[in-house]
Design an enzyme around this catalytic site. Structure first.
Site, PDB file in Angstrom:
ATOM      1  CD  GLU A 255       0.563   0.281   3.179  1.00  0.00           C
ATOM      2  OE1 GLU A 255       0.155   1.296   3.768  1.00  0.00           O
ATOM      3  OE2 GLU A 255       1.775  -0.042   3.142  1.00  0.00           O
ATOM      4  CG  ASP A 256       0.391   3.869   2.545  1.00  0.00           C
ATOM      5  OD1 ASP A 256      -0.753   4.143   2.145  1.00  0.00           O
ATOM      6  OD2 ASP A 256       0.654   3.588   3.709  1.00  0.00           O
ATOM      7  CB  ILE A 257       5.486   5.170  -0.602  1.00  0.00           C
ATOM      8  CG1 ILE A 257       6.002   4.476   0.635  1.00  0.00           C
ATOM      9  CG2 ILE A 257       4.939   6.558  -0.318  1.00  0.00           C
ATOM     10  CD1 ILE A 257       7.164   5.204   1.239  1.00  0.00           C
TER      11      ILE A 257
END
Ligand SMILES: [Zn+2]
Ligand SMILES: [Zn+2]
Length: 258
Positions: A255-257
């Site tokens: 997820e995210d980066i």
């Protein structure tokens, strides 16, 4: 035994698949003794019998030596080469030169089980093939399996660790060509779960796009796009504790980066 000089191991190994319950060395010894008994009444008159007896005596067989003495035949010890096995060149008489350094290397290791691997020079294997072809021998065992088994027994006795043929902690590789011993250690697998509560660090190490990890102005010579990653935060202390030399991190769920 007239044309070939074999030690007890190398003679016995040609008949490893006959019957059960003896080491190759014991087999070879028994076979040589049987030949000597059979030849006893033929010496000293039968020249061929004397020459076979002579060959076996020179390889250190006590019965052959006594037989020669009783019949007052002299054992010709002019050439020292005659007492060395033409196949293994004395390998099985000097197993300790491999066992000693292997055991001392193992002293610093934390392990429960081991296995022996060996690299036998091709020219030795070829000599054995030639002998098997010459006498049509189909009951032999490979030199490699005898060597690794005998070394394994000695190492087991000295270390009290068990051989494990499936999943050994350490593989001890003996290379007979260059006389080296290397330890191959099985990887340590660690499984775990974690929660990452911030968005700003990636799961895995993220090399700098511009320099591909080499270090450049853009990454301030760190080689990294992000200074920290879950991978590095976990792997570094584990490598320190285990004394490991490298790690691989497999993350699940992204997820995210990253
Ligand atoms: Zn031999
Ligand atoms: Zn860079």
């Amino acid at each position: 035994m007239k044309d070939n000089r074999l030690c007890d191991n190398c003679l016995g190994r040609q008949f490893a698949l006959v019957g059960f319950g003896l080491t190759n060395k014991e087999r070879g010894h028994i076979l040589k003794d049987a030949i000597i008994l059979e030849l006893y009444n033929k010496i000293p008159d039968d020249k061929e019998a004397v020459s076979i007896n002579q060959n076996i005596a020179k390889m250190g067989n006590v019965l052959a030596q006594q037989s020669m003495q009783r019949k007052e035949c002299e054992i010709d010890l002019t050439s020292a080469d005659d007492s060395v096995c033409e196949l293994c060149e004395g390998l099985f008489d000097k197993l300790s030169i491999y066992v000693k350094p292997a055991v001392s290397k193992l002293e610093n290791e934390d392990y429960q089980s081991f296995i022996i691997g060996a690299k036998i020079p091709p020219e030795i294997l070829e000599k054995e093939d030639n002998i098997r072809a010459k006498y049509n021998i189909t009951t032999g065992e490979s030199m490699k399996s005898e060597f690794t088994r005998e070394i394994g027994k000695l190492i087991m006795n000295q270390t009290n660790k068990k051989p494990d043929f499936e999943l050994p902690d350490i593989t001890i590789i003996i290379d007979l060509s260059n006389q080296t011993i290397t330890l191959q250690k099985r990887s340590l697998f660690i499984y775990g779960r974690y929660n990452k509560f911030i968005r700003t660090i990636p799961q895995t190490r993220w090399p700098c796009y511009d320099c591909n990890g080499k270090g450049c102005i853009r990454c301030n010579y760190t080689g990294k796009r992000y200074m920290e990653s879950v991978e590095e935060l976990i792997a570094e202390p584990i490598l320190e504790i285990t004394g490991g030399s490298g790690s691989r991190f497999h993350g699940a769920g992204r997820e995210d980066i990253d």
